[in-house]
Design an enzyme around this catalytic site. Structure first.
Site, PDB file in Angstrom:
ATOM      1  N   SER A 287       1.013  -1.173   0.167  1.00 45.92           N
ATOM      2  CA  SER A 287      -0.374   0.251   0.086  1.00 45.92           C
ATOM      3  C   SER A 287       0.438   1.052  -0.238  1.00 45.92           C
ATOM      4  O   SER A 287       1.805   1.664  -0.606  1.00 45.92           O
ATOM      5  CB  SER A 287      -1.323  -0.244   1.257  1.00 45.92           C
ATOM      6  OG  SER A 287      -1.648   0.597   1.444  1.00 45.92           O
ATOM      7  N   HIS A 429      -7.859  -5.765  -0.425  1.00 49.21           N
ATOM      8  CA  HIS A 429      -6.190  -4.935  -0.106  1.00 49.21           C
ATOM      9  C   HIS A 429      -5.520  -5.834   0.904  1.00 49.21           C
ATOM     10  O   HIS A 429      -6.292  -5.947   1.891  1.00 49.21           O
ATOM     11  CB  HIS A 429      -6.896  -3.577   0.081  1.00 49.21           C
ATOM     12  CG  HIS A 429      -5.697  -2.213   0.292  1.00 49.21           C
ATOM     13  ND1 HIS A 429      -4.637  -2.300  -0.900  1.00 49.21           N
ATOM     14  CD2 HIS A 429      -5.209  -1.215   1.534  1.00 49.21           C
ATOM     15  CE1 HIS A 429      -3.680  -1.534  -0.745  1.00 49.21           C
ATOM     16  NE2 HIS A 429      -4.257  -1.209   0.947  1.00 49.21           N
TER      17      HIS A 429
HETATM   18  C1  GCU Z   1      -5.819   4.901   1.799  1.00 51.77           C
HETATM   19  C2  GCU Z   1      -4.379   5.429   0.505  1.00 51.77           C
HETATM   20  C3  GCU Z   1      -4.092   4.248  -0.458  1.00 51.77           C
HETATM   21  C4  GCU Z   1      -3.254   3.600   0.229  1.00 51.77           C
HETATM   22  C5  GCU Z   1      -3.594   3.209   1.365  1.00 51.77           C
HETATM   23  C6  GCU Z   1      -2.748   2.659   2.582  1.00 51.77           C
HETATM   24  O1  GCU Z   1      -6.497   4.217   1.453  1.00 51.77           O
HETATM   25  O2  GCU Z   1      -5.638   5.670  -0.047  1.00 51.77           O
HETATM   26  O3  GCU Z   1      -2.877   5.736  -0.908  1.00 51.77           O
HETATM   27  O4  GCU Z   1      -2.304   3.072  -0.824  1.00 51.77           O
HETATM   28  O5  GCU Z   1      -4.321   4.324   2.062  1.00 51.77           O
HETATM   29  O6  GCU Z   1      -2.077   3.031   3.169  1.00 51.77           O
HETATM   30  O7  GCU Z   1      -3.630   1.380   3.644  1.00 51.77           O
END
Ligand code: GCU
Length: 703
Positions: A287, A429
């Site tokens: 992420s 995710h």
């Molecule tokens: C949020 C953000 C993303 C990121 C994510 C994370 O969703 O919008 O860009 O990758 O957090 O780090 O879990």
């Protein structure tokens, strides 16, 4: 004989025909084999929740990606050296200036490492555990980070290691009480407690990693910089920031850059730890920390493999698609992640001088892996795939196989054949064990290859491993030459690969050619050198049995005028030092130089077999590392040098060659020539294989 071939051919057609029909039938039943598409119901639901966000492919606007292989001044990048010395630095600077910001350069003065925990036989005897504090300034109250390291207990040699930043503290990856509780700059409501030990262990399958022979190093990202917008008052920023009139510059580093910088400091530590193989460090992140691992890998070429897990916007996903999270959205929710300049591109993605495919390309020639998840539409899986795909031309230019597919793969069907890897898995995710398995498979494949040893060498002008389908473009050719194939197997001729695919050249029965492939220095790097090293791997096939001699690859300056083919050199017109072979003697083929030079007698060049310790006598069905060195003579003097090596051992030397009397004759080309004859022709089909061609300013040697 002919009839047998015919029958065999027919049989082959029938068998492959049946196989095609079968696989087509299977494809229609097994749905998962289809190229991935976002599930309609997921897109619809997401779009209902966030009205301002694109979740449907048909809503993605048209866009044009910036070209990775054109310099800002409009010049086309011609070869590897131009990529490395001009275009790569240019792209890196664009990302620094407009996206991630500028970090302090180099290793901070006074930085210290202190190992405060060392336990052998940790994790039930599986591992050695180490904990190290890196104090960035060496000052008592200065910022510092703790690295938690697990290494396989049985390791005898330095171990290749994955380094990963974690979200919750080092103690969350594993419930063991020996791990120091991370306490610094915790986000409110996320205080480190004894109870949070091991809370994210499912993302860190330590035992599995160790059992595959890898180490794991992890650092809590908040140690480096807290992940909230505090005006850059905490973490490493205030210590290293240089303010102008009390203000931060528009390209001052954001938090992603600070975290990436912290990873480079961990790398500094790995270099000092002899049980860690610092030439085989894979940097991985999930992420926002996947964005970070990509930027870390781009900034710091010491990372040998770079992996992004669900990194999305500002990571592996193309910004211009505006699918899922957008530049505006990310800069609004997380104003501290990128540099201030990036905010100028809120809603103006098409004006960005870069897009994320160029970030992926900055990893070349190193391997890079990007992973998406089916339900993680916020991170734009297709945009991540397309960034990988569009980094391909850079890998092609360097002679390396990239992703090698045009369409997105099916779910759970990793692509790992080239230097760019990709998968999209079931689920949402997150970093899962499935993801780790793919990363370790990819590391297994890549940590054994040739590029690791060549990677650190800045004196390499050209490399071609024949992995890219467009390998001939590296030599400035538009199409594949005749009689030349790229093969990965060829059992009929007892072929065994040297490293991946190889080039196979055929001489037809009754013929002479061969191949004539030229790498011309002027066109590729802008100037002609006075001395050069040229190395390649050579394997004479099982059918190699020449009854007469011929020409092999070498180095030349014929300028289309003289120095080959019965056009003698007179010191002013042209010269060459190609390789040559003679007919086989006792099953071995003698090789050497075939040189047209200013002291030659008659119309044909001199034959100089590589006699030293008979190293130039080659057997069939074996790979040899052949290296040549030419140094041009001082015009008019007999001081030109030719050298030759076989498998890294000296096989030939001559130091009194006169190739020229005038300075304008230089090293024009490396000439991959194969020609049988003279006037005699091949009595049967002959083949040989060539792989891993390298041209460099210094001695190259075997891998
Ligand atoms: C949020 C953000 C993303 C990121 C994510 C994370 O969703 O919008 O860009 O990758 O957090 O780090 O879990």
């Amino acid at each position: 004989m002919r009839r047998n071939n015919l029958i065999l051919g027919l049989l082959f057609l029938i068998v492959t025909g049946v196989m095609c029909v079968r696989s087509r039938a299977q494809a229609s039943v097994v749905k998962a084999e289809k190229s991935w598409q976002a599930r309609r119901e997921l897109s619809d639901a997401a779009a209902r929740r966030r009205k301002d966000i694109i979740y449907h492919e048909e809503k993605v606007p048209d866009y044009t990606l910036p070209q990775p292989l054109w310099l800002a001044d409009g010049t086309k990048v011609a070869g590897a050296e131009m990529w490395r010395t001009r275009r790569r630095p240019e792209i890196l600077e664009l990302f620094r200036k407009y996206v991630y910001g500028r970090a302090p350069v180099g290793r901070p003065k006074g930085m210290t490492f202190k190992v405060f925990d060392l336990k052998h036989k940790a994790l039930n005897g599986l591992a050695t555990r180490k904990q190290v504090t890196v104090n960035f300034t060496g000052k008592e109250n200065g910022p510092s980070m703790d690295i938690l390291i697990y290494l396989p207990g049985a390791a005898k040699k330095p171990v290749p290691t994955f380094v990963i930043l974690n979200f919750g503290g080092n103690h969350t990856i594993n419930a063991h009480p020996g791990i120091k509780l991370s306490t610094r700059w915790m986000r409110s409501g996320r205080e480190a407690t004894e109870g949070s030990r091991g809370s994210s262990s499912s993302s860190y399958p330590v035992e599995k990693i160790l059992s595959r022979g890898y180490g794991l190093a992890t650092i809590y990202y908040g140690d480096i910089d807290p992940d909230y917008h505090d005006g850059f008052k905490n973490g490493v920023h205030p210590v290293f920031d240089k303010l102008v009139d009390g203000k931060r510059a528009p390209d001052a580093w954001g938090s992603v850059c600070a975290w990436a910088w912290g990873l480079s400091r961990a790398m500094d530590y790995f270099e000092s730890d002899e049980v860690i193989d610092n030439k085989r460090i894979a940097v991985l992140g999930h992420s926002r920390l996947g964005k970070t691992s990509l930027w870390a890998g781009a900034r710091d070429e010491r990372f040998a493999l770079v992996i992004s897990n669900n990194s999305g916007c500002g990571g592996a996903a193309l910004s211009r698609r505006r699918f899922g999270e957008t530049v505006k959205r990310i800069n609004t929710s997380f104003p501290h992640w990128f540099c201030d300049n990036f905010k100028k591109y809120n809603g103006e993605e098409d004006r960005l001088p870069v897009d994320q495919h160029m970030l992926i390309a900055l990893m070349a020639p190193r391997p890079v892996y990007v992973a998406s998840a089916d339900e993680d539409l916020w991170a734009d899986p297709r945009g991540e795939f397309l960034a990988c795909k569009n980094a391909g031309p850079v890998y092609d230019l360097l002679g390396l196989r990239s992703l090698g597919v045009k369409k997105m793969p099916a779910l759970n069907s990793p692509i790992q054949k080239g230097k760019v890897g990709y998968h999209i898995r079931t689920g949402g995710h997150g970093l899962t064990e499935y993801d780790w398995q793919q990363y370790m498979d990819f590391a297994d494949k890549n940590f054994k290859g040739a590029e690791i040893s060549l990677r650190d060498r800045k004196d390499i002008i050209f490399f071609c491993g024949f992995e890219s389908n467009k390998w001939y473009e590296q030599f400035g050719m538009r199409s594949r030459p005749e009689r030349v194939e790229v093969v990965s197997s060829d059992s009929e001729r007892k072929f065994e690969p040297h490293a991946g695919r190889a080039m196979r050249i055929k001489i037809d029965r009754g013929g002479h050619y061969g191949a004539s492939i030229m790498y011309r220095f002027k066109g590729q790097v802008g100037q002609e050198p006075q001395e050069i090293y040229f190395r390649y791997y050579l394997r004479l096939a099982d059918d190699w049995n020449p009854a007469g001699g011929g020409k092999m690859p070498g180095i030349s300056g014929t300028y289309g005028r003289a120095g080959w083919g019965g056009r003698p050199s007179d010191g002013r017109n042209g010269w060459s030092a190609r390789g040559q072979f003679n007919r086989q003697v006792d099953g071995k083929t003698p090789v050497g130089y075939y040189c047209y030079h200013a002291d030659m007698k008659g119309r044909y060049g001199s034959n100089w077999i590589w006699d030293t310790e008979k190293r130039g006598y080659l057997e069939n069905n074996r790979w040899y590392c052949i290296e040549q060195y030419v140094k041009m003579n001082t015009p008019g003097k007999n001081d030109g040098i030719l050298r030759g090596w076989v498998d890294g051992q000296p096989a030939f030397e001559k130091t009194d060659v006169r190739m020229r009397d005038v300075d304008i004759l230089r090293i024009e080309a490396v000439w991959l020539n194969l020609y049988l004859g003279g006037s005699w022709v091949a009595k049967s089909d002959h083949h040989l294989y060539i792989d891993d061609v390298v041209i460099a300013h210094n001695y190259i040697g075997p891998i």
